[in-house]
Design a protein around this motif. Structure first.
Motif, PDB file in Angstrom:
ATOM      1  N   HIS A 122      43.385   1.987 130.950  1.00  0.00           N
ATOM      2  CA  HIS A 122      42.912   0.803 131.662  1.00  0.00           C
ATOM      3  C   HIS A 122      42.274   1.158 132.999  1.00  0.00           C
ATOM      4  O   HIS A 122      41.655   0.311 133.637  1.00  0.00           O
ATOM      5  CB  HIS A 122      44.074  -0.161 131.887  1.00  0.00           C
ATOM      6  CG  HIS A 122      44.766  -0.562 130.628  1.00  0.00           C
ATOM      7  ND1 HIS A 122      46.054  -0.190 130.334  1.00  0.00           N
ATOM      8  CD2 HIS A 122      44.325  -1.264 129.553  1.00  0.00           C
ATOM      9  CE1 HIS A 122      46.399  -0.654 129.137  1.00  0.00           C
ATOM     10  NE2 HIS A 122      45.361  -1.303 128.642  1.00  0.00           N
ATOM     11  N   ALA A 123      42.477   2.399 133.444  1.00  0.00           N
ATOM     12  CA  ALA A 123      41.887   2.860 134.698  1.00  0.00           C
ATOM     13  C   ALA A 123      41.945   4.385 134.692  1.00  0.00           C
ATOM     14  O   ALA A 123      42.693   4.965 133.914  1.00  0.00           O
ATOM     15  CB  ALA A 123      42.656   2.318 135.900  1.00  0.00           C
ATOM     16  N   ASN A 169      32.937  -0.017 140.883  1.00  0.00           N
ATOM     17  CA  ASN A 169      34.216   0.317 140.251  1.00  0.00           C
ATOM     18  C   ASN A 169      34.816   1.613 140.775  1.00  0.00           C
ATOM     19  O   ASN A 169      35.928   1.963 140.461  1.00  0.00           O
ATOM     20  CB  ASN A 169      34.017   0.460 138.743  1.00  0.00           C
ATOM     21  CG  ASN A 169      33.117   1.640 138.414  1.00  0.00           C
ATOM     22  OD1 ASN A 169      32.085   1.836 139.057  1.00  0.00           O
ATOM     23  ND2 ASN A 169      33.504   2.438 137.443  1.00  0.00           N
ATOM     24  N   SER A 365      39.982  -5.833 134.748  1.00  0.00           N
ATOM     25  CA  SER A 365      39.258  -4.798 135.487  1.00  0.00           C
ATOM     26  C   SER A 365      38.716  -5.338 136.800  1.00  0.00           C
ATOM     27  O   SER A 365      38.856  -4.708 137.846  1.00  0.00           O
ATOM     28  CB  SER A 365      38.100  -4.256 134.644  1.00  0.00           C
ATOM     29  OG  SER A 365      38.602  -3.565 133.534  1.00  0.00           O
TER      30      SER A 365
END
Lengths: 412, 296
Positions: A122-123, A169, A365
């Motif tokens: 997820h990251a 991001n 996100s």
């Protein structure tokens, strides 16, 4: 020599010189504007209702564990692993770490990114070297994948070099190169009380050029008089002529944004050239004392670094003790920055969950990224917030050489 | 212009030039006798530096003994390289020999990296020379500067006497002029060539000690740039000519220092190699080189 060989030799020589002159005149790359405070970040949206019910989040670690830069990657992973283990030990939300070894190669970094996505992360924390991170970040930006690096210092890690677009991001917990130059100019003005400054830099290395330009710009803003700017090149060992020039101008400080092997040469030669001034440096000076038989020549100099084990702060001392217990060796700057990177990312993930987002929700996100941008915490490398380019605004650690020993001077 | 600055910079040039001259002499001697540009010569300085660190810091030898060991070590290494790498190629085209020399240079650098690591290793200069300085009014002249000049002059005088006044020197000159004829006159050409390599390398050993004393660290890659500078110095002065080569070494150092003094430090390397081009265009035999009749 026959005529033919003479012509050939000439041609080769001409090519060599053209190459050299081109390298000397190497373009000073424009750097993005220096850090300015973020305008108050918009509040992250919430998903309505209370916190989401989440038991596990998967984080990817992308870094070299083998190959020529493995030493940075292993320190990086050890820092991440320590924070994750400590976090998981508290109970509640669990973090699962998925690891990929990119060997310091951009192509493997890209392959590793896709592999980690397939493994459901997820990251991502990574990559380690700027080259690999810059190869991966456009892909991660397309996917809106929250990402933070602990070690990539190149200005274009968070900004697209061609379009100037910010990779929203992408964050980092380390200083960018120009920031250090600016800090040291402030230090010269506020702490040393300098009125005249000189600079000695390597005009073939981006790191050195970037720091020099930032220092020069800041010194001009502060009204410091720059009495000498001297250059040197990669592989040069003789600095006496430049230092003699500088010594004749008698500056209050001399800023040398260079690596330790250069400083090991410059130190003794500065004494031979009769230079008596305060030397200032940046994180390239780290470990300098290992390379000098006689450190008296850099006595009283100051340099900036991202982390010092000598900081008298329980947070830092506990981190060092825990790290040594887990790994059997002391943490370096890379491990400390990686620990903070994990802290920043996991704090943002917790905040997103508290806002009601589960990891597979559409807005997860965005929420993590918004919370990362609003980071305001104290890590083992100091107090961290982010500017509008996602570069950290943080206090620098200043080290000084005193009685031939490296000593923590203070935060600045 | 500031006179003190000029004198100080002149001192810098003399110190740097002494090292260039010592290294360049090794190029010139080997070129004079086998027409080989021995690109591994610069790396002998690097090896000499590591031998010096070993002798002074690891074994803790007295300085004079350490100096002798360093110089002898360089000479021995050069003879070994000559026997293993160059002798088998004596009749091969000169280009093969040149490529072999470059290969040896890379090999030495990589072996040093493998054994000693890529990071610089500190050289205990204080074990070799006192670190202080004498003051002449405003001028500060370090003992190392003085020793560098004295030792360089002694080395050059000794070399000139060796080549001009001894039977060995006569044999060297004979082999250089015509190896075939020298052999017919009863000169052992192989021995003379090995001896020449050894003498050139011994000068590199002296250079290594002076270099280490001045710069105080040794890295596997230091031989590269030093070798290139010395090569340009030899070409400028006249490769094959001993006094010409010495002059070339000092002129190159003077040029570098002058370029920096007037504020064009970023063009330092460019200026040095520009000289190479100009010499090759205007006077390929160098300032004091003899015009050569090529026997091809």
């Amino acid at each position: 020599m026959t005529k033919k060989y003479r012509v050939l030799a000439l041609l080769v020589a001409v090519l060599l010189v053209v190459g050299l002159v081109a390298a000397c005149a190497g373009p000073a790359q424009p750097q993005p504007p220096a850090a300015t405070p973020t305008p108050a970040a918009p509040q992250p949206p919430t998903n309505g209702g209370g916190p989401a019910e989440v038991t596990e989040v998967v984080i990817g670690s992308l870094g070299p564990l083998t190959g020529p830069v493995a030493q940075f990657g292993t320190a990086n992973l050890a820092g991440i692993q320590l924070y994750v283990d400590q976090f998981n030990a508290r109970g509640g939300l669990q973090i699962r770490l998925e690891i990929f070894d990119e060997e310091g190669q951009a192509t493997l970094g890209v392959a590793g990114y896709f592999d980690l996505v397939d493994r459901g992360v997820h990251a991502i924390i990574g990559a380690v070297t700027s080259g690999v991170t810059m190869a991966v970040v456009p892909l991660a930006y397309e996917d809106n994948m929250p990402m933070i690096t602990a070690t990539s210092t190149h200005a274009n890690v968070t900004v697209d070099a061609n379009t100037g677009r910010v990779f929203t991001n992408m964050f980092r917990s380390c200083f960018i190169d120009p920031f250090q130059g600016q800090k040291m100019a402030d230090f010269a003005y506020e702490i040393v009380g300098a009125e005249t400054v000189a600079i000695l830099f390597n005009n073939e290395v981006d790191y050195s050029i970037g720091l020099m330009q930032a220092f020069e710009a800041r010194a001009n803003e502060l009204g410091l008089e720059i009495v000498a700017i001297e250059t040197f090149q990669v592989g040069v060992v003789d600095f006496r002529s430049q230092l003699t020039n500088i010594a004749r101008q008698n500056p209050d400080v001399l800023f040398i944004p260079a690596y330790y092997q250069d400083i090991a040469l410059i130190g003794p030669q500065s004494v031979a050239a009769g230079l008596d001034t305060v030397l200032l440096g940046a994180d390239g000076w780290a470990t300098i004392l290992d390379f000098m038989t006689d450190p008296s020549s850099i006595e009283g100099s100051f340099f900036l670094t991202g982390f010092s084990p000598d900081v008298d702060d329980p947070l830092v001392q506990n981190f060092i003790a825990d790290f040594e217990a887990a790994n059997g060796f002391a943490p370096n700057m890379f491990a400390a920055q990686a620990y903070d990177a994990a802290m920043i990312l996991i704090a943002a993930i917790e905040a997103a969950i508290a806002d009601g987002f589960a990891p597979d929700d559409a807005g997860f996100s965005d929420s993590v990224i918004a919370h990362m941008a609003a980071t305001d915490l104290v890590g083992v490398t100091g107090h961290i917030t982010f500017d509008h380019l996602n570069n950290p605004i943080k206090t620098a650690v200043i080290l000084t050489i005193e009685n031939g020993q490296e000593r923590f001077w203070g935060y600045f | 212009m500031d006179i003190t600055l000029l004198i100080l910079q002149l001192m810098n040039a003399l110190e740097l030039g002494s090292i260039y001259a010592l290294v360049a002499l090794g190029y010139t001697m080997v070129y004079g006798i086998v027409k080989l540009l021995n690109f591994a010569h610069g790396d002998l300085i690097m090896v000499g530096g590591y031998i010096g660190i070993f002798a002074l810091a690891a074994v803790w030898m007295p300085p004079v003994l350490a100096a002798v060991v360093t110089i002898a070590g360089c000479a021995l290494l050069a003879v070994v390289i000559e026997k293993l790498a160059y002798t088998p190629l004596r009749t091969a085209p000169r280009l093969s020999l040149l490529i072999t020399a470059i290969g040896i240079s890379i090999l030495l650098q990589n072996l040093a990296q493998y054994w000693f690591g890529a990071d610089p290793m500190p050289f205990p200069a204080y074990r070799l020379f006192p670190l202080g300085a004498v003051y002449l009014g405003d001028l500060r002249i370090s003992y190392i500067s003085i020793m560098t000049l004295v030792i360089t002059v002694i080395s050059m005088v000794t070399l000139t006497l060796l080549v001009q006044r001894t039977r060995l020197g006569k044999a060297m000159r004979a082999v250089s002029e015509d190896a075939g004829a020298a052999q017919l006159m009863g000169i052992n050409v192989n021995h003379i060539i090995s001896f020449t390599f050894a003498v050139g390398a011994a000068l590199a050993g002296v250079g290594a000690l002076l270099y280490s004393a001045q710069f105080q660290i040794i890295m596997p890659t230091i031989g590269l740039m030093l070798g290139m500078r010395a090569f340009v110095a030899a070409v400028l002065g006249g490769i094959g000519s001993i006094p010409g080569t010495m002059l070339g070494g000092y002129l190159i150092a003077l040029l570098e220092v002058a370029v920096i003094t007037v504020g064009f430090g970023h063009l330092r390397d460019g200026a040095v190699f520009l000289i190479l081009i100009i010499v090759l265009m205007v006077k390929p035999t160098g300032i004091m080189g003899r015009p050569m009749m090529e026997k091809v």
